[in-house]
Design a protein around this motif. Structure first.
Motif, PDB file in Angstrom:
ATOM      1  N   ARG B 241       0.838  -1.200   0.000  1.00  0.00           N
ATOM      2  CA  ARG B 241       0.000   0.000   0.000  1.00  0.00           C
ATOM      3  C   ARG B 241       0.868   1.242   0.000  1.00  0.00           C
ATOM      4  O   ARG B 241       0.651   2.170  -0.763  1.00  0.00           O
ATOM      5  CB  ARG B 241      -0.895  -0.001   1.246  1.00  0.00           C
ATOM      6  CG  ARG B 241      -2.348  -0.311   0.947  1.00  0.00           C
ATOM      7  CD  ARG B 241      -3.231   0.206   2.069  1.00  0.00           C
ATOM      8  NE  ARG B 241      -2.943  -0.455   3.352  1.00  0.00           N
ATOM      9  CZ  ARG B 241      -3.532  -1.583   3.741  1.00  0.00           C
ATOM     10  NH1 ARG B 241      -4.441  -2.152   2.980  1.00  0.00           N
ATOM     11  NH2 ARG B 241      -3.236  -2.126   4.892  1.00  0.00           N
ATOM     12  N   THR B 242       1.902   1.238   0.867  1.00  0.00           N
ATOM     13  CA  THR B 242       2.777   2.398   0.964  1.00  0.00           C
ATOM     14  C   THR B 242       3.488   2.650  -0.358  1.00  0.00           C
ATOM     15  O   THR B 242       3.611   3.796  -0.800  1.00  0.00           O
ATOM     16  CB  THR B 242       3.830   2.174   2.070  1.00  0.00           C
ATOM     17  OG1 THR B 242       3.231   1.410   3.105  1.00  0.00           O
ATOM     18  CG2 THR B 242       4.313   3.485   2.622  1.00  0.00           C
ATOM     19  N   ARG B 243       3.975   1.560  -0.994  1.00  0.00           N
ATOM     20  CA  ARG B 243       4.677   1.711  -2.273  1.00  0.00           C
ATOM     21  C   ARG B 243       3.779   2.349  -3.311  1.00  0.00           C
ATOM     22  O   ARG B 243       4.175   3.262  -4.016  1.00  0.00           O
ATOM     23  CB  ARG B 243       5.144   0.338  -2.791  1.00  0.00           C
ATOM     24  CG  ARG B 243       6.299  -0.223  -2.012  1.00  0.00           C
ATOM     25  CD  ARG B 243       7.596  -0.306  -2.821  1.00  0.00           C
ATOM     26  NE  ARG B 243       7.405  -0.604  -4.233  1.00  0.00           N
ATOM     27  CZ  ARG B 243       8.041  -1.558  -4.885  1.00  0.00           C
ATOM     28  NH1 ARG B 243       8.863  -2.344  -4.226  1.00  0.00           N
ATOM     29  NH2 ARG B 243       7.876  -1.717  -6.171  1.00  0.00           N
ATOM     30  N   ARG B 244       2.537   1.823  -3.357  1.00  0.00           N
ATOM     31  CA  ARG B 244       1.598   2.365  -4.332  1.00  0.00           C
ATOM     32  C   ARG B 244       1.334   3.843  -4.052  1.00  0.00           C
ATOM     33  O   ARG B 244       1.280   4.665  -4.958  1.00  0.00           O
ATOM     34  CB  ARG B 244       0.283   1.578  -4.295  1.00  0.00           C
ATOM     35  CG  ARG B 244      -0.012   0.936  -5.649  1.00  0.00           C
ATOM     36  CD  ARG B 244      -1.343   0.240  -5.650  1.00  0.00           C
ATOM     37  NE  ARG B 244      -1.467  -0.671  -4.528  1.00  0.00           N
ATOM     38  CZ  ARG B 244      -2.595  -0.881  -3.869  1.00  0.00           C
ATOM     39  NH1 ARG B 244      -3.684  -0.220  -4.205  1.00  0.00           N
ATOM     40  NH2 ARG B 244      -2.641  -1.735  -2.876  1.00  0.00           N
ATOM     41  N   MET B 245       1.211   4.149  -2.785  1.00  0.00           N
ATOM     42  CA  MET B 245       0.949   5.522  -2.395  1.00  0.00           C
ATOM     43  C   MET B 245       2.103   6.420  -2.828  1.00  0.00           C
ATOM     44  O   MET B 245       1.902   7.509  -3.333  1.00  0.00           O
ATOM     45  CB  MET B 245       0.787   5.589  -0.871  1.00  0.00           C
ATOM     46  CG  MET B 245      -0.026   6.748  -0.398  1.00  0.00           C
ATOM     47  SD  MET B 245      -1.771   6.383  -0.564  1.00  0.00           S
ATOM     48  CE  MET B 245      -2.081   5.634   1.020  1.00  0.00           C
ATOM     49  N   LYS B 246       3.340   5.925  -2.628  1.00  0.00           N
ATOM     50  CA  LYS B 246       4.525   6.712  -2.992  1.00  0.00           C
ATOM     51  C   LYS B 246       4.510   7.037  -4.479  1.00  0.00           C
ATOM     52  O   LYS B 246       4.724   8.187  -4.873  1.00  0.00           O
ATOM     53  CB  LYS B 246       5.800   5.930  -2.655  1.00  0.00           C
ATOM     54  CG  LYS B 246       6.316   6.220  -1.259  1.00  0.00           C
ATOM     55  CD  LYS B 246       7.652   5.531  -1.037  1.00  0.00           C
ATOM     56  CE  LYS B 246       8.025   5.532   0.437  1.00  0.00           C
ATOM     57  NZ  LYS B 246       8.883   4.387   0.772  1.00  0.00           N
ATOM     58  N   THR B 247       4.241   6.025  -5.301  1.00  0.00           N
ATOM     59  CA  THR B 247       4.222   6.286  -6.744  1.00  0.00           C
ATOM     60  C   THR B 247       3.099   7.245  -7.089  1.00  0.00           C
ATOM     61  O   THR B 247       3.246   8.114  -7.940  1.00  0.00           O
ATOM     62  CB  THR B 247       4.039   4.972  -7.553  1.00  0.00           C
ATOM     63  OG1 THR B 247       3.121   4.153  -6.864  1.00  0.00           O
ATOM     64  CG2 THR B 247       5.355   4.249  -7.742  1.00  0.00           C
ATOM     65  N   TYR B 248       1.983   7.105  -6.354  1.00  0.00           N
ATOM     66  CA  TYR B 248       0.846   7.980  -6.618  1.00  0.00           C
ATOM     67  C   TYR B 248       1.202   9.424  -6.305  1.00  0.00           C
ATOM     68  O   TYR B 248       0.926  10.336  -7.074  1.00  0.00           O
ATOM     69  CB  TYR B 248      -0.345   7.536  -5.771  1.00  0.00           C
ATOM     70  CG  TYR B 248      -1.518   8.465  -5.816  1.00  0.00           C
ATOM     71  CD1 TYR B 248      -2.355   8.507  -6.928  1.00  0.00           C
ATOM     72  CD2 TYR B 248      -1.796   9.318  -4.749  1.00  0.00           C
ATOM     73  CE1 TYR B 248      -3.433   9.363  -6.967  1.00  0.00           C
ATOM     74  CE2 TYR B 248      -2.867  10.176  -4.789  1.00  0.00           C
ATOM     75  CZ  TYR B 248      -3.688  10.198  -5.907  1.00  0.00           C
ATOM     76  OH  TYR B 248      -4.749  11.047  -5.923  1.00  0.00           O
ATOM     77  N   VAL B 249       1.869   9.627  -5.191  1.00  0.00           N
ATOM     78  CA  VAL B 249       2.207  10.982  -4.757  1.00  0.00           C
ATOM     79  C   VAL B 249       3.250  11.601  -5.680  1.00  0.00           C
ATOM     80  O   VAL B 249       3.210  12.789  -5.988  1.00  0.00           O
ATOM     81  CB  VAL B 249       2.725  10.966  -3.302  1.00  0.00           C
ATOM     82  CG1 VAL B 249       3.256  12.312  -2.893  1.00  0.00           C
ATOM     83  CG2 VAL B 249       1.602  10.537  -2.372  1.00  0.00           C
ATOM     84  N   SER B 250       4.195  10.771  -6.151  1.00  0.00           N
ATOM     85  CA  SER B 250       5.300  11.342  -6.931  1.00  0.00           C
ATOM     86  C   SER B 250       4.924  11.586  -8.393  1.00  0.00           C
ATOM     87  O   SER B 250       5.712  12.146  -9.142  1.00  0.00           O
ATOM     88  CB  SER B 250       6.521  10.407  -6.860  1.00  0.00           C
ATOM     89  OG  SER B 250       6.153   9.136  -7.338  1.00  0.00           O
ATOM     90  N   THR B 251       3.747  11.166  -8.811  1.00  0.00           N
ATOM     91  CA  THR B 251       3.369  11.477 -10.197  1.00  0.00           C
ATOM     92  C   THR B 251       2.507  12.727 -10.264  1.00  0.00           C
ATOM     93  O   THR B 251       1.797  13.047  -9.335  1.00  0.00           O
ATOM     94  CB  THR B 251       2.573  10.315 -10.841  1.00  0.00           C
ATOM     95  OG1 THR B 251       1.541   9.922  -9.960  1.00  0.00           O
ATOM     96  CG2 THR B 251       3.472   9.143 -11.145  1.00  0.00           C
TER      97      THR B 251
END
Ligand SMILES: Nc1ncnc2c1ncn2[C@@H]1O[C@H](COP(=O)(O)OP(=O)(O)OP(=O)(O)O)[C@@H](O)[C@H]1O
Ligand SMILES: [Mg+2]
Lengths: 250, 251
Positions: B241-251
């Motif tokens: 979940r955290t990984r997905r969130m990170k990619t979401y935030v950085s795009t």
């Protein structure tokens, strides 16, 4: 008898769950010369407190930390026994008739926050307010659910019904617990620091809702708050407490 | 149960049952009934002291718990060694599948059904209680009644399961599944908990049959493995979940 019919302000038109059961005294909450202490505590928490709260009024209680405000509410609901003095609530003698009074009351606790791991949804938590009125094998009917949804909407939590309560913000949780009070249509409403987690605008709107509900349900309201400014315009009486005593009534 | 602060109470009830069963070795009384009597007495004692004296449930529970453990130990030591090595004693302490008689299965089913009926008919009250006892009490829910029923049912269940899993291990069976499920998901805890519990029970019986290990210990081991699986998979899920969130935030 359950549905809150929606009028322009969204407040139900029904009166409380019990027809005005005004006892001859005309006083909803009466404390005369009451002192009390917590178990194993050396000092009394309340000393010779006398207070009369008339039916269909809104009373504010204010005072510094440790003044005994929460203690007063716990006494009214029968969670504490008086050492001396007499307590009558809604015509019942306390703490003997605690359960009757509790059935007719709604209580917003000062310490309401739930851990993020709490999994019951807002809808479930507000519905629990009706638990004491439901017999065995009688699930909530459509009218109950409508009342629950109305209460959630009234406190401004529409759209969050299915969220676990633990992951809501402090202010949102406080609103959810207020909705739980409202859905019970209580004759007596006790709110302990109902604004503590609300933003300034929230304090105004919630004060308005409290006043509206009180008028519609003809219930008696006692609000404990450090900050009485949002709600003072609706108040009939302001009681000031300090060190376990009532030091002023306006 | 956990939320009601009844965790320690269940602990006490379980160990009182064990004490009862151990005493039954010396007194040569029927183990289930003695266990049941002991656990009920312990539960009532805790409630009574709590109501009358205002002592915290936890404190009394722990006292009663130590006391019952002591009784169990003393009873085991006092028992003549012939008795101790005998079938009954090891059965009570370590459990055995052989202890499952048809009558007991009927009893267990009856218990599960009555628990289900009770929970279904008082769902809202029980939910309210589990969520916040103080608030439920403030709203006029009959807390004493429901707490008593819950304790009675627990005591009965423990007294019956005792013989199957053995006294020392009944506890892990009761709580590991609940904790495992709690780590994994938000909702439907009671149901999933029971499911996981049942699963570890089944697995335990099968494994103990094939590897000829004591059944109680095997079941508990299964429950612990479930717990570990639950905790690790929840951390893994969280990681993703955290990984997905990170990619979401950085795009
Ligand atoms: N559970 C308790 N056990 C023992 N003493 C208590 C307990 N709760 C409160 N007290 C004591 O009773 C007194 C009054 O406390 P109370 O909670 O009523 O204050 P309050 O006016 O509500 O304060 P606050 O503004 O902080 O909420 C305090 O001196 C407090 O230490
Ligand atoms: Mg307070």
């Amino acid at each position: 008898m359950w549905g809150f019919r929606k009028n322009s302000r969204g407040i139900g038109e029904d009166t409380c769950r019990v027809p005005n059961r005004e006892d001859s005294s005309g006083v909803a909450v009466l404390l005369s010369n009451v002192s009390t202490a917590y178990p194993r505590s050396k000092n009394p928490a309340l000393i010779n407190v006398s207070l009369e709260v008339e039916y269909n009024t809104l009373t504010l209680i204010t005072g510094p930390n440790g003044a005994g405000k929460t203690t007063l509410l716990e006494l009214i609901l029968g969670f504490l026994k008086p050492l001396t003095g007499v307590i009558r609530v809604l015509g019942f003698k306390m703490p003997k008739d605690s359960r009757k009074v509790r059935m007719l009351s709604g209580y917003l606790m000062q310490d309401f926050m739930k851990s993020p791991r709490e999994t019951y949804t807002v809808m479930q938590v507000v519905s629990m307010g009706l638990a004491a009125y439901k017999g065995p094998l009688t699930p909530l009917n459509e009218k109950d659910l409508e009342a629950v949804r109305w209460a959630i909407k009234a406190v401004g939590l529409e759209g969050l019904e299915e969220k676990p309560i633990g992951i809501l913000s402090g202010g949102q949780q406080q609103r959810a617990f207020l909705a739980r009070v409202l859905v019970r249509k209580p004759k007596l409403i006790l709110l302990d620091e109902p604004f503590s987690s609300l933003d300034p605008e929230g304090r105004k709107t919630i004060s308005e809702i409290i006043d509206n509900v009180r008028r519609k349900l003809k219930s008696t309201v006692i609000v404990v708050s450090h900050d009485i400014s949002p709600i003072i315009e609706y108040a009939d009486k302001v009681v000031e407490m300090k060190s376990g005593r009532i030091v002023g009534v306006r | 149960m956990r939320r009601l602060g009844l965790l320690t109470l269940c602990f006490t009830v379980a160990h009182a049952a064990l004490a009862g069963a151990s005493v039954s070795i010396i007194a040569s009384t029927p183990p289930e009934e003695t266990a049941f009597a002991f656990s009920i007495t312990a539960a009532l004692l805790v409630e009574l002291l709590y109501r009358r004296l205002g002592v915290e449930r936890e404190v009394i529970s722990m006292c009663t718990f130590s006391f019952s453990s002591a009784i169990a130990m003393i009873a085991v030591y006092m028992a003549p060694s012939v008795t101790l090595t005998s079938e009954t004693a090891s059965l009570i302490l370590w459990g055995s599948v052989l202890a499952v008689t048809p009558a007991k299965i009927v009893l267990l089913v009856f218990l599960v059904v009555s628990l289900a009926v009770y929970v279904l008919s008082f769902k809202l009250e029980i939910d309210s209680l589990l969520f916040d006892v103080k608030l439920a009490e403030a709203e006029g829910v009959n807390v004493t009644l429901h707490a008593t029923i819950l304790i009675l049912l627990t005591a009965m269940a423990i007294s019956i399961i005792l013989k199957l899993t053995g006294g020392f291990l009944v506890f892990s069976l009761l709580f590991n599944p609940v904790v495992a499920v709690e780590r994994l998901s938000y909702r439907r805890q009671p149901l999933l908990g029971a499911l996981v519990g049942g699963l570890s029970g089944l697995l335990g019986v099968v494994v103990s049959y094939f590897f000829d290990t004591p059944v109680g210990a095997t079941i508990s081991m299964m429950a612990s493995i479930m717990l570990i699986l639950g905790v690790t998979s929840s951390s893994l899920l969280e990681y993703h979940r955290t990984r997905r969130m990170k990619t979401y935030v950085s795009t």
